[in-house]
Structure formats: structure tokens, C-alpha cells
Design a protein around this motif. Sequence first.
Motif, PDB file in Angstrom:
ATOM      1  N   GLU A   1       0.853  -1.192   0.000  1.00  0.00           N
ATOM      2  CA  GLU A   1       0.000   0.000   0.000  1.00  0.00           C
ATOM      3  C   GLU A   1       0.892   1.246   0.000  1.00  0.00           C
TER       4      GLU A   1
ATOM      5  N   LEU B   1       1.013   5.513   0.210  1.00  0.00           N
ATOM      6  CA  LEU B   1       0.442   6.821   0.483  1.00  0.00           C
ATOM      7  C   LEU B   1       1.462   7.854   0.030  1.00  0.00           C
TER       8      LEU B   1
ATOM      9  N   ASN C   1     -13.999   0.331   1.473  1.00  0.00           N
ATOM     10  CA  ASN C   1     -13.554   1.201   2.571  1.00  0.00           C
ATOM     11  C   ASN C   1     -12.854   0.320   3.607  1.00  0.00           C
TER      12      ASN C   1
ATOM     13  N   TYR D   1      -4.726   4.923   9.153  1.00  0.00           N
ATOM     14  CA  TYR D   1      -5.368   5.678   8.080  1.00  0.00           C
ATOM     15  C   TYR D   1      -6.592   4.913   7.582  1.00  0.00           C
TER      16      TYR D   1
ATOM     17  N   SER E   1      -8.839   4.172   4.017  1.00  0.00           N
ATOM     18  CA  SER E   1      -8.828   4.275   2.558  1.00  0.00           C
ATOM     19  C   SER E   1     -10.220   4.027   1.988  1.00  0.00           C
TER      20      SER E   1
ATOM     21  N   ASN F   1      -6.930   8.306   0.715  1.00  0.00           N
ATOM     22  CA  ASN F   1      -6.851   8.009   2.141  1.00  0.00           C
ATOM     23  C   ASN F   1      -7.142   9.293   2.899  1.00  0.00           C
TER      24      ASN F   1
ATOM     25  N   ARG G   1      -5.300  10.099   8.229  1.00  0.00           N
ATOM     26  CA  ARG G   1      -4.027   9.475   8.604  1.00  0.00           C
ATOM     27  C   ARG G   1      -3.509  10.083   9.903  1.00  0.00           C
TER      28      ARG G   1
ATOM     29  N   TYR H   1      -4.401   7.124  -2.695  1.00  0.00           N
ATOM     30  CA  TYR H   1      -4.104   5.822  -2.085  1.00  0.00           C
ATOM     31  C   TYR H   1      -4.046   4.772  -3.182  1.00  0.00           C
TER      32      TYR H   1
END
Length: 302
Positions: free
Chosen positions: A26, A28, A215, A237, A239, A260, A263, A288
Motif C-alpha cells: 500500500e 500513500l 472502505n 489511516y 482508505s 486516504n 491518517r 491511495y
Amino acid sequence: MKKKWIIMAAILQTAHAFAQIELRSEYLPQQKYIDDNRDKTDGKSSALTTTFTATVPVSVKPTNYHQPSIWAATLNASYTSFSNDGPAAEALPKEMGSTDLGVMYMTPLHEKLMFIGGASAGFYSTHTDLKKIGADHLVVNIYSSFIWQIRPKIKVGVALIGNNAFDKPMLIPMPYFQYHHEKKRGMEYHAELSYNPRFSVGYRFNEAFALRIVNRPKFFFSLAQIDGQKKYFDHHYVSLGLEPEYRFSNWTVSGTFGANFGRTDRYRDREPSQFLKWGNATFDPSFYISAGIKYNFAGKQK
């Protein structure tokens, strides 16, 4: 004799559906850092997280119900690399990682009641220097839960989780709820409130391909010492994005593209009184992106 083989086949299918291995990353991108006074700064930070999870049954025994009793070995590992500039470099670590090994036991207590329990232990740290990782980075987890299948698509339950993440042993009660509706083709819905929550709505075009809006709140933590004081660092966070999923044979490949928000990256004192002190978001929203691959021993199973 035929009935016996049918029962054994069903037991093996259940065990295989329970066994899976997943690798996911993942990303960010850079976000502006918000300080404790709620002021935006010129500090920025991006994060790349890779997780690996595995659940592998090591013992499967038949019961008086449709579900077998299963002992399984579990492995959960994660690594996050932060790229920090300005004030964010002073407030955040450069990396964090964890490796957790455990054992899980699952058995039916009734036709619609399942017990799941287990224990695990692992190291959680804001660095990966093995020479500096010690007992202060060790977290022991125990958990037990009772899950009721109250409807074909609905499960509810209660869980009790205990660990020493905040230095002293704590017991944390948690509710469990899951609603799952899926067809070979058509709309699908999933809502899950648990330690790994997820909410999604989408459309399955065929057995191989589905497209959904997902989500997922995500939470990672690690332990550190700063100026001789024990600290707890959390990376949290939420997403929301579009997720295409493709299944072939025993494999599932998926990716998420979205945003996102919320966070929160911060240090807290490692003591029980700090458990519920989450505070406000420390970063602006951002894009994201994630991608993952999963191997399920049962083939095309959810």
C-alpha cells in the motif's frame, strides 16, 4: 462408505478454504504534516507498507457438526518505509516493522456457534536493526471469540483480546459483525466490524472478475524507546477506493485506487492510560494505491 467419503471431502474443503497466503503493498504519497497545534507545516511524508499473512491448518478433525475442528499456524509480518521531510522528519521514524507467529484453534460448539481462539508473539519496532531489538519490543497476544451464524448472510459475535502493547497486560472486549452477500453474477455487499474492518459494495461480472468500492481502516503499531522512555507509535489511516479483483485457479489478484483520509501517525507513552488517546489527524488527505495477491488452497473461495 460413500457418505463417509462425502463427509471427509467436505472437511478437507473447509480446511483448504481456511488456508491462505497473502502479500499486499500500500502506498500513500506525500502529505503535508499537521502539528500538535493543528497548523499545517511545510513538512511532508509518504509511506509504503508491505504486509504478508499466512494461515495454514496443521490439524483437522471431524466433529458432530458440519464444520471440523482446526488447529492452524499463523504468520503476520509488515514493514513500512517513511519518506519524511522538514518537521515530519523530526516527528516520525524512518521505518517500522513487525513479525508475529502464532497458533489458532477453531471448533464448532453448535450448528450455528463457532469458537475461535489463539495466541501469538512477535517483535514490533520502529527500526530493523536486529542487534537493538530486545524484550521491550516483544508483544504477546491472546484472543478468544464466539461467532453466531444468525442468518445465512449474517454473523455476530463477541471477542476478548489481551496483549501487552501498552507495557502492562490489558484485556480488550470487541464486538464482531459480518454481513456478506455474493452471487456468481450480480451485486455483492460486505460489511465487517472486527479487528480488521472492511466495508464494500460492488458487482461480480463472473466467477473470475469483480469490481467494487471498498472502505478499509488500517492500523499498524510499533514500540520504541526515546530518551529512555518507552513509547508506542501508531500508523493509522482510512482508505476508500475502487477495487478490481481477478481470480484464476487458486489465485486472487486485486488493486485499489482511491484516497486516504484521517491518517494519524504519532508517538504515545507506552502505558494503559494512553490506550484511548487517538487525537486528531496529523496529515492532509491524499491518493491511495494498493496491490495484492492471495493464494487460497481451496481455489475460487471467498
